[in-house]
Design an enzyme around this catalytic site. Structure first.
Site, PDB file in Angstrom:
ATOM      1  N   ASP A  98      27.848 -17.076 -19.832  1.00 13.29           N
ATOM      2  CA  ASP A  98      28.151 -15.746 -20.354  1.00 13.29           C
ATOM      3  C   ASP A  98      29.517 -15.327 -19.805  1.00 13.29           C
ATOM      4  O   ASP A  98      29.745 -15.387 -18.594  1.00 13.29           O
ATOM      5  CB  ASP A  98      27.088 -14.744 -19.903  1.00 13.29           C
ATOM      6  CG  ASP A  98      26.585 -13.884 -21.041  1.00 13.29           C
ATOM      7  OD1 ASP A  98      27.433 -13.364 -21.786  1.00 13.29           O
ATOM      8  OD2 ASP A  98      25.360 -13.741 -21.202  1.00 13.29           O
ATOM      9  N   ASP A 199      30.615 -11.578 -24.090  1.00 14.39           N
ATOM     10  CA  ASP A 199      29.867 -10.324 -24.039  1.00 14.39           C
ATOM     11  C   ASP A 199      30.722  -9.115 -24.391  1.00 14.39           C
ATOM     12  O   ASP A 199      31.863  -8.994 -23.926  1.00 14.39           O
ATOM     13  CB  ASP A 199      29.311 -10.156 -22.619  1.00 14.39           C
ATOM     14  CG  ASP A 199      28.527  -8.877 -22.434  1.00 14.39           C
ATOM     15  OD1 ASP A 199      27.435  -8.774 -23.005  1.00 14.39           O
ATOM     16  OD2 ASP A 199      29.018  -7.973 -21.719  1.00 14.39           O
ATOM     17  N   GLU A 256      29.875 -11.823 -29.076  1.00  5.47           N
ATOM     18  CA  GLU A 256      29.009 -10.671 -29.348  1.00  5.47           C
ATOM     19  C   GLU A 256      29.907  -9.636 -30.010  1.00  5.47           C
ATOM     20  O   GLU A 256      30.516  -8.805 -29.351  1.00  5.47           O
ATOM     21  CB  GLU A 256      28.405 -10.123 -28.054  1.00  5.47           C
ATOM     22  CG  GLU A 256      27.439  -8.968 -28.326  1.00  5.47           C
ATOM     23  CD  GLU A 256      26.985  -8.252 -27.059  1.00  5.47           C
ATOM     24  OE1 GLU A 256      25.866  -7.714 -27.085  1.00  5.47           O
ATOM     25  OE2 GLU A 256      27.744  -8.197 -26.079  1.00  5.47           O
ATOM     26  N   HIS A 328      18.255 -11.216 -25.225  1.00  3.40           N
ATOM     27  CA  HIS A 328      17.907 -10.450 -24.024  1.00  3.40           C
ATOM     28  C   HIS A 328      18.137  -8.953 -24.184  1.00  3.40           C
ATOM     29  O   HIS A 328      17.702  -8.176 -23.332  1.00  3.40           O
ATOM     30  CB  HIS A 328      18.732 -10.956 -22.840  1.00  3.40           C
ATOM     31  CG  HIS A 328      20.187 -10.662 -23.005  1.00  3.40           C
ATOM     32  ND1 HIS A 328      20.976 -11.296 -23.936  1.00  3.40           N
ATOM     33  CD2 HIS A 328      21.007  -9.779 -22.371  1.00  3.40           C
ATOM     34  CE1 HIS A 328      22.205 -10.821 -23.869  1.00  3.40           C
ATOM     35  NE2 HIS A 328      22.257  -9.895 -22.927  1.00  3.40           N
ATOM     36  N   ASP A 329      18.828  -8.542 -25.235  1.00  4.06           N
ATOM     37  CA  ASP A 329      19.134  -7.129 -25.464  1.00  4.06           C
ATOM     38  C   ASP A 329      18.263  -6.496 -26.544  1.00  4.06           C
ATOM     39  O   ASP A 329      18.484  -5.341 -26.910  1.00  4.06           O
ATOM     40  CB  ASP A 329      20.608  -6.971 -25.884  1.00  4.06           C
ATOM     41  CG  ASP A 329      21.552  -6.941 -24.695  1.00  4.06           C
ATOM     42  OD1 ASP A 329      21.099  -6.588 -23.590  1.00  4.06           O
ATOM     43  OD2 ASP A 329      22.732  -7.274 -24.871  1.00  4.06           O
TER      44      ASP A 329
END
Length: 556
Positions: A98, A199, A256, A328-329
């Site tokens: 990440d 991210d 993202e 995960h979000d």
């Protein structure tokens, strides 16, 4: 389209804190990931994305990084990380990290130096501004609630944080800071990782000087996404990062990317795009509201289909999207996209089929392959996620009762996907012999990997079949690189589309309702490549699909 090394792969996201704990401290670790590499290889995974394991105070579960060059001791050591990279390579698997560079932690050395001298060299690594008439520099609201500005001590200076107050935003306008970031990226690529998931990248470009926006809630603040929408010039930064860091290593990068301008898609993921791929969030953001989670509109099966198809058609001939149903979000995909009360192994397999065969790179989030569901939280004390806790307060402020507010936020809570992986029916679902950092979903005794490995008709074995089919020598050209064409869009609660190449035409069709539906095929001769049921009711060109039945059919 120029073919790339990563396009025929299958990716899997690991949330390390909840994957596998080997030292029984209740937190997953690098050794746990190494231990499970053979499992992932057997599933058919090629690319593994690790959510952050860098040093961090964990204010936002590792997305607040205090040292980009160190592994947090809670997860392990750099030697274990090196072993993980080496063991993945032995299995011809690729590891991506990440990349969190919109912000760092307030405990990072850079920010600590900035606090000591806000007007000095390190102060310029961040957005530090004077207050305005005794108030913050502007009225933007952070993603986690409250102002994006935090006062520095008893001074009139504030620093900007789009997320948590312990996540100060990095000043991408500063050339020196950007080169420090590129140096760090190159360091990790030299170490042997294959690339990055990037991210919150749309937040790196600010509108300067900062100004106020029209408030969108009673708190007098405005969503910081309004600045994202207004900002110009982000692609200059992203292309520079690509040239300075990614290109030399042929790195795989997946962004993202939210709220990008439609005309910029090619600049993001085209042949010369700044990223290899970007996640399709069209379905994820459907029904969201600036007011908060309490005002979100629930997505229907037809909404889901239309969102997927819009993204597919938009990206056709441009580049590869990365397709997800959860991460995960987000809450669990089967709990979010399958209507309430209709979740079953059959409907889980149907949803898996229709998303997995879309054009693009399929990502699986840990536990998705066994059909893990949302958690029946019983109290707000069960919740760890800062975003959920903020939205609970937002709902209370709108006059909802505690019970109503709690029910609303549980549906969307990020903790639904962050509970430990359900390996077996033993202590803490086989995740840890210690006390897990987040409670295990109580359904683990009936829903776990050990049970599903033994059951050839399980969701797990169905995912293995999907992966094997996408990778098969006979059909890879069509299912990976073939054209996309929507089908049966006039029918309600049906998701169907063709993937076509010179050699064949493949129909992916799912009945997105519990009752049977009839379909008329375009031709009588076909081969069934995959069926999520043992039977198929057909009469020539006529098909009767059972409730939540999914088929993959091949035509000459």
């Amino acid at each position: 389209m120029i073919k790339k090394w990563w396009q025929d792969k299958v990716a899997y996201q690991i949330y390390p804190k909840s994957f596998k704990d080997t030292n029984n401290d209740g937190i997953g670790d690098v050794k746990g990931i190494i231990e499970k590499l053979d499992y992932l290889k057997d599933l058919g995974v090629d690319i593994i994305w690790l959510s952050p394991i860098y040093c961090s105070p964990l204010a936002d579960q590792g997305y607040d990084i205090s040292d980009y060059y160190l592994i947090d001791p809670r997860f392990g050591t750099m030697e274990e990380m090196d072993e993980l990279i080496a063991e993945a390579k032995k299995r011809e698997m690729y590891l991506i990290m990440d990349l969190v560079v919109n912000h760092c932690s307030d405990e990072h050395e850079w920010f600590q130096k900035a606090l000591k001298d806000p007007d000095g060299e390190y102060g310029n690594y961040f957005y530090i501004r004077e207050g305005k008439d005794g108030k913050a520099p502007n009225n933007l609201r952070s993603y986690f609630g409250g102002s994006v500005w935090e006062r520095i001590g008893d001074t009139n200076k504030y620093y900007f944080h789009a997320f948590h107050k312990k996540q100060p935003d990095l000043n991408w306008e500063n050339e020196v800071l950007r080169e420090k970031i590129y140096e760090m990226i190159r360091w990790w690529l030299e170490k042997g990782i294959a690339g990055f998931r990037i991210d919150a990248i749309m937040n790196i470009k600010k509108v300067l000087p900062f100004h106020d926006y029209e408030p969108d809630r009673d708190d007098g603040l405005a969503s910081c996404e309004k600045m994202v929408d207004e900002a110009e010039g982000i692609l200059d930064f992203l292309n520079e990062m690509k040239e300075a860091a990614f290109d030399k290593y042929d790195a795989f990068t997946v962004g993202e990317v939210f709220r990008e301008k439609k005309e910029d898609l090619e600049a993001f993921i085209g042949e010369k795009g700044c990223f290899s791929s970007m996640f399709d969030f069209n379905e994820t953001v459907f029904g969201i509201s600036d007011k908060g989670w309490y005002d979100y509109q629930h997505i229907t099966p037809d909404d889901y289909r239309d969102c997927c198809f819009a993204s597919q058609l938009r990206s056709e001939g441009v580049g590869f999207l990365s397709n997800i149903i959860e991460n995960h979000d987000e809450p669990r995909g089967v709990s979010h996209y399958i209507p309430k009360g209709e979740c079953s192994d059959q409907s889980k397999k149907m949803l898996a089929t229709v998303y997995f065969m879309l054009k693009g790179l399929p990502f699986i989030y840990q536990g998705q392959e066994i059909g893990m569901e949302n958690v029946p939280f019983t109290s707000i004390e069960d919740i760890d996620d800062i975003s959920t806790l903020d939205q609970y307060q937002v709902a209370l402020s709108q006059g909802f009762s505690k019970e109503e507010a709690f029910s609303m936020v549980c549906r969307y809570s990020r903790d639904n996907a962050r509970v430990p992986f359900q390996w077996d029916g033993g202590t803490n679902a086989g995740f840890s012999q210690g006390i897990p950092w987040l409670k295990v979903n109580p359904d683990y005794r009936n829903l776990n990997l050990e049970l599903q490995i033994e059951d050839e008709d399980s969701v797990f074995h169905y995912y293995k079949k999907l992966i094997a089919l996408r990778k098969s020598r006979e059909h890879k050209e069509t299912l990976v690189f073939g054209d996309f064409e929507p089908a049966y869009t006039d029918l309600k609660r049906v998701m169907a589309y063709y993937r076509s190449s010179k050699a064949e035409k493949i129909l992916i069709i799912g009945n997105f309702k519990p009752e049977p539906q009839e379909f008329l095929l375009e031709q009588e001769e076909y081969e069934v490549l995959l069926n999520n049921k043992k039977e198929l009711s057909s009469d020539g060109r006529k098909l009767l699909l059972d409730g939540y039945q999914a088929l993959i059919l091949r035509f000459q």
